[in-house]
Scaffold this motif. Structure first.
Motif, PDB file in Angstrom:
ATOM      1  N   THR A   1       0.838  -1.200   0.000  1.00 32.20           N
ATOM      2  CA  THR A   1       0.000   0.000   0.000  1.00 32.20           C
ATOM      3  C   THR A   1       0.877   1.254   0.000  1.00 32.20           C
ATOM      4  O   THR A   1       2.099   1.167   0.119  1.00 32.20           O
ATOM      5  CB  THR A   1      -0.878   0.024   1.259  1.00 32.20           C
ATOM      6  OG1 THR A   1      -0.008   0.148   2.400  1.00 32.20           O
ATOM      7  CG2 THR A   1      -1.725  -1.236   1.383  1.00 32.20           C
ATOM      8  N   ASP A   2       0.237   2.417  -0.064  1.00 30.11           N
ATOM      9  CA  ASP A   2       0.969   3.678   0.081  1.00 30.11           C
ATOM     10  C   ASP A   2       1.643   3.753   1.443  1.00 30.11           C
ATOM     11  O   ASP A   2       2.736   4.299   1.577  1.00 30.11           O
ATOM     12  CB  ASP A   2       0.021   4.867  -0.087  1.00 30.11           C
ATOM     13  CG  ASP A   2      -0.422   5.066  -1.526  1.00 30.11           C
ATOM     14  OD1 ASP A   2       0.231   4.526  -2.447  1.00 30.11           O
ATOM     15  OD2 ASP A   2      -1.421   5.772  -1.739  1.00 30.11           O
ATOM     16  N   HIS A   3       0.982   3.196   2.445  1.00 29.45           N
ATOM     17  CA  HIS A   3       1.542   3.152   3.797  1.00 29.45           C
ATOM     18  C   HIS A   3       2.884   2.413   3.785  1.00 29.45           C
ATOM     19  O   HIS A   3       3.871   2.875   4.352  1.00 29.45           O
ATOM     20  CB  HIS A   3       0.537   2.463   4.725  1.00 29.45           C
ATOM     21  CG  HIS A   3       0.922   2.462   6.154  1.00 29.45           C
ATOM     22  ND1 HIS A   3       0.595   3.482   7.006  1.00 29.45           N
ATOM     23  CD2 HIS A   3       1.613   1.561   6.900  1.00 29.45           C
ATOM     24  CE1 HIS A   3       1.059   3.218   8.213  1.00 29.45           C
ATOM     25  NE2 HIS A   3       1.676   2.066   8.170  1.00 29.45           N
ATOM     26  N   CYS A   4       2.922   1.283   3.105  1.00 29.28           N
ATOM     27  CA  CYS A   4       4.159   0.513   2.982  1.00 29.28           C
ATOM     28  C   CYS A   4       5.228   1.315   2.242  1.00 29.28           C
ATOM     29  O   CYS A   4       6.399   1.308   2.624  1.00 29.28           O
ATOM     30  CB  CYS A   4       3.904  -0.799   2.243  1.00 29.28           C
ATOM     31  SG  CYS A   4       2.801  -1.950   3.072  1.00 29.28           S
ATOM     32  N   LEU A   5       4.812   2.005   1.186  1.00 28.02           N
ATOM     33  CA  LEU A   5       5.753   2.813   0.418  1.00 28.02           C
ATOM     34  C   LEU A   5       6.411   3.868   1.294  1.00 28.02           C
ATOM     35  O   LEU A   5       7.632   4.071   1.238  1.00 28.02           O
ATOM     36  CB  LEU A   5       5.046   3.477  -0.769  1.00 28.02           C
ATOM     37  CG  LEU A   5       5.891   4.426  -1.610  1.00 28.02           C
ATOM     38  CD1 LEU A   5       7.047   3.695  -2.273  1.00 28.02           C
ATOM     39  CD2 LEU A   5       5.021   5.111  -2.659  1.00 28.02           C
ATOM     40  N   LEU A   6       5.630   4.533   2.130  1.00 33.12           N
ATOM     41  CA  LEU A   6       6.191   5.534   3.040  1.00 33.12           C
ATOM     42  C   LEU A   6       7.241   4.925   3.948  1.00 33.12           C
ATOM     43  O   LEU A   6       8.307   5.511   4.163  1.00 33.12           O
ATOM     44  CB  LEU A   6       5.083   6.167   3.882  1.00 33.12           C
ATOM     45  CG  LEU A   6       4.159   7.115   3.158  1.00 33.12           C
ATOM     46  CD1 LEU A   6       3.005   7.526   4.060  1.00 33.12           C
ATOM     47  CD2 LEU A   6       4.909   8.326   2.653  1.00 33.12           C
ATOM     48  N   HIS A   7       6.941   3.758   4.480  1.00 26.95           N
ATOM     49  CA  HIS A   7       7.908   3.112   5.376  1.00 26.95           C
ATOM     50  C   HIS A   7       9.178   2.702   4.627  1.00 26.95           C
ATOM     51  O   HIS A   7      10.286   2.857   5.155  1.00 26.95           O
ATOM     52  CB  HIS A   7       7.280   1.898   6.067  1.00 26.95           C
ATOM     53  CG  HIS A   7       6.404   2.276   7.208  1.00 26.95           C
ATOM     54  ND1 HIS A   7       6.883   2.808   8.387  1.00 26.95           N
ATOM     55  CD2 HIS A   7       5.070   2.203   7.365  1.00 26.95           C
ATOM     56  CE1 HIS A   7       5.887   3.046   9.206  1.00 26.95           C
ATOM     57  NE2 HIS A   7       4.771   2.704   8.616  1.00 26.95           N
ATOM     58  N   LEU A   8       9.036   2.184   3.425  1.00 27.51           N
ATOM     59  CA  LEU A   8      10.214   1.779   2.656  1.00 27.51           C
ATOM     60  C   LEU A   8      11.090   2.982   2.323  1.00 27.51           C
ATOM     61  O   LEU A   8      12.316   2.941   2.496  1.00 27.51           O
ATOM     62  CB  LEU A   8       9.791   1.056   1.375  1.00 27.51           C
ATOM     63  CG  LEU A   8      10.947   0.526   0.528  1.00 27.51           C
ATOM     64  CD1 LEU A   8      11.752  -0.523   1.296  1.00 27.51           C
ATOM     65  CD2 LEU A   8      10.418  -0.050  -0.777  1.00 27.51           C
ATOM     66  N   LEU A   9      10.478   4.065   1.868  1.00 30.01           N
ATOM     67  CA  LEU A   9      11.243   5.272   1.552  1.00 30.01           C
ATOM     68  C   LEU A   9      11.894   5.851   2.805  1.00 30.01           C
ATOM     69  O   LEU A   9      13.053   6.301   2.764  1.00 30.01           O
ATOM     70  CB  LEU A   9      10.341   6.306   0.878  1.00 30.01           C
ATOM     71  CG  LEU A   9       9.753   5.904  -0.479  1.00 30.01           C
ATOM     72  CD1 LEU A   9       8.771   6.960  -0.965  1.00 30.01           C
ATOM     73  CD2 LEU A   9      10.838   5.639  -1.509  1.00 30.01           C
ATOM     74  N   ALA A  10      11.165   5.845   3.905  1.00 33.01           N
ATOM     75  CA  ALA A  10      11.721   6.357   5.161  1.00 33.01           C
ATOM     76  C   ALA A  10      12.893   5.506   5.618  1.00 33.01           C
ATOM     77  O   ALA A  10      13.891   6.027   6.135  1.00 33.01           O
ATOM     78  CB  ALA A  10      10.638   6.400   6.234  1.00 33.01           C
ATOM     79  N   TYR A  11      12.795   4.198   5.418  1.00 31.33           N
ATOM     80  CA  TYR A  11      13.894   3.307   5.800  1.00 31.33           C
ATOM     81  C   TYR A  11      15.160   3.645   5.001  1.00 31.33           C
ATOM     82  O   TYR A  11      16.252   3.746   5.567  1.00 31.33           O
ATOM     83  CB  TYR A  11      13.497   1.839   5.590  1.00 31.33           C
ATOM     84  CG  TYR A  11      14.646   0.895   5.772  1.00 31.33           C
ATOM     85  CD1 TYR A  11      15.241   0.727   7.017  1.00 31.33           C
ATOM     86  CD2 TYR A  11      15.154   0.176   4.703  1.00 31.33           C
ATOM     87  CE1 TYR A  11      16.316  -0.130   7.185  1.00 31.33           C
ATOM     88  CE2 TYR A  11      16.216  -0.685   4.861  1.00 31.33           C
ATOM     89  CZ  TYR A  11      16.796  -0.833   6.097  1.00 31.33           C
ATOM     90  OH  TYR A  11      17.859  -1.683   6.265  1.00 31.33           O
ATOM     91  N   GLY A  12      15.016   3.829   3.699  1.00 25.61           N
ATOM     92  CA  GLY A  12      16.180   4.204   2.899  1.00 25.61           C
ATOM     93  C   GLY A  12      16.753   5.536   3.335  1.00 25.61           C
ATOM     94  O   GLY A  12      17.970   5.694   3.480  1.00 25.61           O
ATOM     95  N   ALA A  13      15.876   6.499   3.589  1.00 22.60           N
ATOM     96  CA  ALA A  13      16.340   7.835   3.996  1.00 22.60           C
ATOM     97  C   ALA A  13      17.034   7.796   5.348  1.00 22.60           C
ATOM     98  O   ALA A  13      18.093   8.412   5.530  1.00 22.60           O
ATOM     99  CB  ALA A  13      15.155   8.802   4.021  1.00 22.60           C
ATOM    100  N   ILE A  14      16.464   7.076   6.315  1.00 20.58           N
ATOM    101  CA  ILE A  14      17.073   7.063   7.653  1.00 20.58           C
ATOM    102  C   ILE A  14      18.379   6.269   7.646  1.00 20.58           C
ATOM    103  O   ILE A  14      19.287   6.558   8.424  1.00 20.58           O
ATOM    104  CB  ILE A  14      16.083   6.548   8.730  1.00 20.58           C
ATOM    105  CG1 ILE A  14      16.476   7.092  10.110  1.00 20.58           C
ATOM    106  CG2 ILE A  14      16.032   5.033   8.773  1.00 20.58           C
ATOM    107  CD1 ILE A  14      16.287   8.555  10.304  1.00 20.58           C
ATOM    108  N   THR A  15      18.512   5.313   6.736  1.00 20.70           N
ATOM    109  CA  THR A  15      19.782   4.599   6.597  1.00 20.70           C
ATOM    110  C   THR A  15      20.868   5.573   6.158  1.00 20.70           C
ATOM    111  O   THR A  15      21.994   5.540   6.677  1.00 20.70           O
ATOM    112  CB  THR A  15      19.632   3.425   5.606  1.00 20.70           C
ATOM    113  OG1 THR A  15      18.609   2.536   6.088  1.00 20.70           O
ATOM    114  CG2 THR A  15      20.931   2.648   5.468  1.00 20.70           C
ATOM    115  N   ALA A  16      20.536   6.472   5.244  1.00 21.02           N
ATOM    116  CA  ALA A  16      21.501   7.492   4.814  1.00 21.02           C
ATOM    117  C   ALA A  16      21.798   8.470   5.940  1.00 21.02           C
ATOM    118  O   ALA A  16      22.954   8.847   6.166  1.00 21.02           O
ATOM    119  CB  ALA A  16      20.965   8.237   3.594  1.00 21.02           C
ATOM    120  N   VAL A  17      20.769   8.874   6.661  1.00 17.53           N
ATOM    121  CA  VAL A  17      20.964   9.803   7.782  1.00 17.53           C
ATOM    122  C   VAL A  17      21.902   9.177   8.814  1.00 17.53           C
ATOM    123  O   VAL A  17      22.797   9.858   9.331  1.00 17.53           O
ATOM    124  CB  VAL A  17      19.605  10.185   8.419  1.00 17.53           C
ATOM    125  CG1 VAL A  17      19.799  10.906   9.740  1.00 17.53           C
ATOM    126  CG2 VAL A  17      18.808  11.040   7.454  1.00 17.53           C
TER     127      VAL A  17
END
Length: 173
Positions: free
Chosen positions: A148-164
């Motif tokens: 879902t879109d909810h899952c997409l948000l979590h996946l994108l956030a995971y990639g972003a926080i890994t970079a952070v």
């Protein structure tokens, strides 16, 4: 492409001297409501103290940052263990910065993954290193009927926080 906004969605004017296109709508009232600084900090009371980074000291940004990391880490569960490793290793290798790679990037990093694992890992890597390169095809290639879109948000956030985290490690080294 703006990953989370449809390309044909045009916002109202952003100029202060023009009224918002949605004046009077419930969202407008919520946006314009006066807020007290620190009012939302009670929402962070459940953050475990060990999750708060040492660099934050006693500042409220510590629990807020920790809560963000906890929420973003939920995206890990959307990837297999090999995909998580590729995401982590790729983002860490580039130290959380856009590698400015050519057309074969990030395909080289994804080569060891199964066909099913590649789209999710690619999205997470792009979210962490080059979010402006994410295309609608990248999103639809991963989403299918399973997510879902909810899952997409979590996946994108995971990639972003890994970079952070990679950048944070460099800064606090």
């Amino acid at each position: 492409m703006r990953v989370l906004i449809a390309g044909d969605l045009l916002p109202g004017s952003m100029r202060e001297d023009e009224p918002a296109a949605f004046d009077g709508a419930p969202i407008a009232r919520a946006i314009q409501r006066q807020r007290t600084p620190g009012e939302s900090l009670r929402l962070l009371a459940s953050v475990p103290p060990e999750e708060i980074p040492a660099w934050a000291g006693d500042h409220p940004v510590g629990p807020a940052y920790a809560a963000l990391r906890v929420a973003a880490d939920r995206g890990r569960g959307l990837l297999s263990e090999p995909a998580r490793k590729v995401v982590h290793d790729t983002i860490t290798r580039h130290r959380g910065r856009d590698p400015q790679g050519g057309p074969t990037w990030p395909a080289e990093s994804l080569a060891t993954l199964t066909e099913d694992d590649r789209p999710g890992a690619a999205l997470a890597i792009l979210a962490g290193l080059a979010p402006s390169r994410i295309t609608e095809d990248d999103v639809t290639g991963w989403r299918t009927d399973r997510y879902t879109d909810h899952c997409l948000l979590h996946l994108l956030a995971y990639g972003a926080i890994t970079a952070v985290r990679s950048i944070e490690a460099d800064l606090t080294g």
